[in-house]
Enzyme design. Structure first.
Site, PDB file in Angstrom:
ATOM      1  N   LYS A 159       1.085  -1.471  -0.035  1.00 19.21           N
ATOM      2  CA  LYS A 159      -0.262  -0.046  -0.209  1.00 19.21           C
ATOM      3  C   LYS A 159       1.244   1.356   0.200  1.00 19.21           C
ATOM      4  O   LYS A 159       1.226   1.801   1.371  1.00 19.21           O
ATOM      5  CB  LYS A 159      -1.082  -0.078   1.386  1.00 19.21           C
ATOM      6  CG  LYS A 159      -2.309   0.544   1.224  1.00 19.21           C
ATOM      7  CD  LYS A 159      -3.018   0.285   2.477  1.00 19.21           C
ATOM      8  CE  LYS A 159      -4.773   0.986   1.923  1.00 19.21           C
ATOM      9  NZ  LYS A 159      -5.551   1.348   0.541  1.00 19.21           N
TER      10      LYS A 159
HETATM   11  N1  PPE Z   1      -8.024  -2.185  -3.522  1.00 20.64           N
HETATM   12  C1  PPE Z   1      -7.135  -0.915  -3.446  1.00 20.64           C
HETATM   13  C2  PPE Z   1      -6.393  -0.081  -4.029  1.00 20.64           C
HETATM   14  C3  PPE Z   1      -6.932  -0.043  -2.381  1.00 20.64           C
HETATM   15  O1  PPE Z   1      -7.010   0.969  -1.358  1.00 20.64           O
HETATM   16  C4  PPE Z   1      -8.012  -0.622  -0.786  1.00 20.64           C
HETATM   17  C5  PPE Z   1      -8.560  -0.176   0.196  1.00 20.64           C
HETATM   18  C6  PPE Z   1      -8.873  -2.088  -1.080  1.00 20.64           C
HETATM   19  C7  PPE Z   1      -8.299  -2.847  -2.022  1.00 20.64           C
HETATM   20  C8  PPE Z   1      -8.763  -3.033   0.316  1.00 20.64           C
HETATM   21  O2  PPE Z   1      -8.178  -3.570   0.983  1.00 20.64           O
HETATM   22  P1  PPE Z   1      -9.110  -3.422   2.484  1.00 20.64           P
HETATM   23  O3  PPE Z   1      -8.736  -1.835   3.088  1.00 20.64           O
HETATM   24  O4  PPE Z   1      -7.755  -3.898   3.276  1.00 20.64           O
HETATM   25  O5  PPE Z   1     -10.016  -4.211   2.258  1.00 20.64           O
HETATM   26  N2  PPE Z   1      -8.277   1.377   0.244  1.00 20.64           N
HETATM   27  C9  PPE Z   1      -8.353   1.871   1.835  1.00 20.64           C
HETATM   28  C10 PPE Z   1      -8.126   3.682   1.116  1.00 20.64           C
HETATM   29  C11 PPE Z   1      -9.573   4.432   0.927  1.00 20.64           C
HETATM   30  C12 PPE Z   1      -8.575   5.342   0.625  1.00 20.64           C
HETATM   31  O6  PPE Z   1      -9.416   6.968   0.486  1.00 20.64           O
HETATM   32  O7  PPE Z   1      -7.576   6.198   1.013  1.00 20.64           O
HETATM   33  C13 PPE Z   1      -9.786   1.681   2.479  1.00 20.64           C
HETATM   34  O8  PPE Z   1     -10.331   1.252   1.805  1.00 20.64           O
HETATM   35  O9  PPE Z   1      -8.778   1.979   4.169  1.00 20.64           O
END
Ligand code: PPE
Length: 307
Positions: A159
């Site tokens: 990330k």
């Molecule tokens: N893909 C991406 C690209 C991504 O950024 C997230 C989280 C996910 C999948 C889902 O991952 P998880 O949260 O572990 O289930 N995105 C974060 C950022 C949001 C933002 O705008 O900043 C979040 O959901 O916290």
């Protein structure tokens, strides 16, 4: 506007929100190498508050740092404790937690040299990411003109702040064109994920989600795979194309921020009945029960804290 909290944890100290500042020559500001997490905490039905899957988020934070050769000068235990401390000092019953590790100022130029690795933890109240209505009625999305990163161009499992330029471009394009979110395809043209969410489709009661290729290994994705299988659904991690998505009975996005958001339209094609599907809503309902401490089977995913 983000709602200000009292304090931000910054390199081991709790500093007032307005004093959590950096120099303009902060390396990350120029070259984009920072790693971050997005974590939610919920007020539980029994009146306590709990962080959802804290360990998995902290582990991913350190895995992301490793991928970009960043040595976080704190241990996992210290970061976990700092997250809980920040929530308490800010008296946050429910909301969002953003740990971020970045490269400070010192040397300029692409090589970060011995610049310090700095860490912040911010918290703020955050409601439904795509709006309350989105959770109930579902959203309209479009396939982005921007392709998701090739796995050898960016560290897609990490990330990393810089990875999100791709997300920001896709999101702005989708919103400007009147959609709620962008669907991103991988370099081979298969469905990848959204700008900040993973995707699932449902066909004949069977769930399908893209494998861990170009996507972020979402913790919500993992939660839903576990949950759906425990509920007796077949779940496969398999590549699929956008036409398979068009023909799905249901589709939804998931993520810490987006939780479980139904998709009702893709590229002007109505998905299923054009509203939140039954399997999606069942999973959403179970997900909300789990994060609010109403399903003791998954109580191990909650870290409670006292305010
Ligand atoms: N893909 C991406 C690209 C991504 O950024 C997230 C989280 C996910 C999948 C889902 O991952 P998880 O949260 O572990 O289930 N995105 C974060 C950022 C949001 C933002 O705008 O900043 C979040 O959901 O916290």
């Amino acid at each position: 506007m983000v709602q200000k909290a009292d304090k931000i944890w910054f390199d081991g100290q709790l500093v007032p929100w307005d004093e959590a500042n950096v120099h303009v020559l902060t390396h990350t500001l120029h070259y984009g190498v920072a790693v971050f997490e997005g974590i939610r905490c919920y007020k539980c039905t029994d009146g306590s508050s709990a962080v959802f899957r804290l360990k998995e988020h902290v582990d991913r934070f350190f895995d992301s740092a490793k991928a970009v050769e960043m040595n976080i000068p704190f241990t996992r235990e210290e970061i976990s404790a700092a997250i809980l401390e920040t929530l308490k000092v800010n008296r946050l019953e429910q909301g969002y937690i953003r740990p971020l590790a970045f490269i400070g100022d010192g040397a300029m130029g692409v090589h970060p040299g011995d610049n310090p690795i700095r860490v912040i933890i911010a918290t703020w109240p955050w409601g439904a990411y795509l709006g309350e209505e989105a959770l109930q009625k579902g959203i309209r999305i479009r396939t982005s003109s921007f392709t998701r990163h090739h796995v050898n161009v960016m560290m897609t499992k990490a990330k990393v702040a810089g990875n999100y330029v791709n997300s920001v471009l896709a999101k702005m394009e989708a919103v400007a064109d009147g959609y709620d979110e962008a669907l991103m395809l991988d370099v081979d043209g298969y469905v990848s994920e959204a700008t900040g969410e993973n995707i699932f489709i449902v066909k004949k009661s069977k769930l399908k989600t893209p494998p861990l290729g170009s996507i972020l290994g979402g913790i919500t994705r993992d939660t839903l795979i576990t949950l759906a299988r425990d509920m007796g659904y077949d779940v496969v991690e398999q590549r699929f194309t956008r036409d398979e998505l068009y023909a799905a009975d249901e589709a939804f996005f998931c993520g810490t921020a987006a939780e479980v958001t139904p998709i009702r339209e893709v590229d002007r094609r109505v998905i299923g009945a054009g509203k939140a599907g039954p399997v999606t809503m069942l999973l959403q309902n179970e997900y909300f029960k789990i994060v609010h401490g109403e399903n003791l089977k998954y109580a191990g995913w909650l870290t409670s804290y006292e305010l």
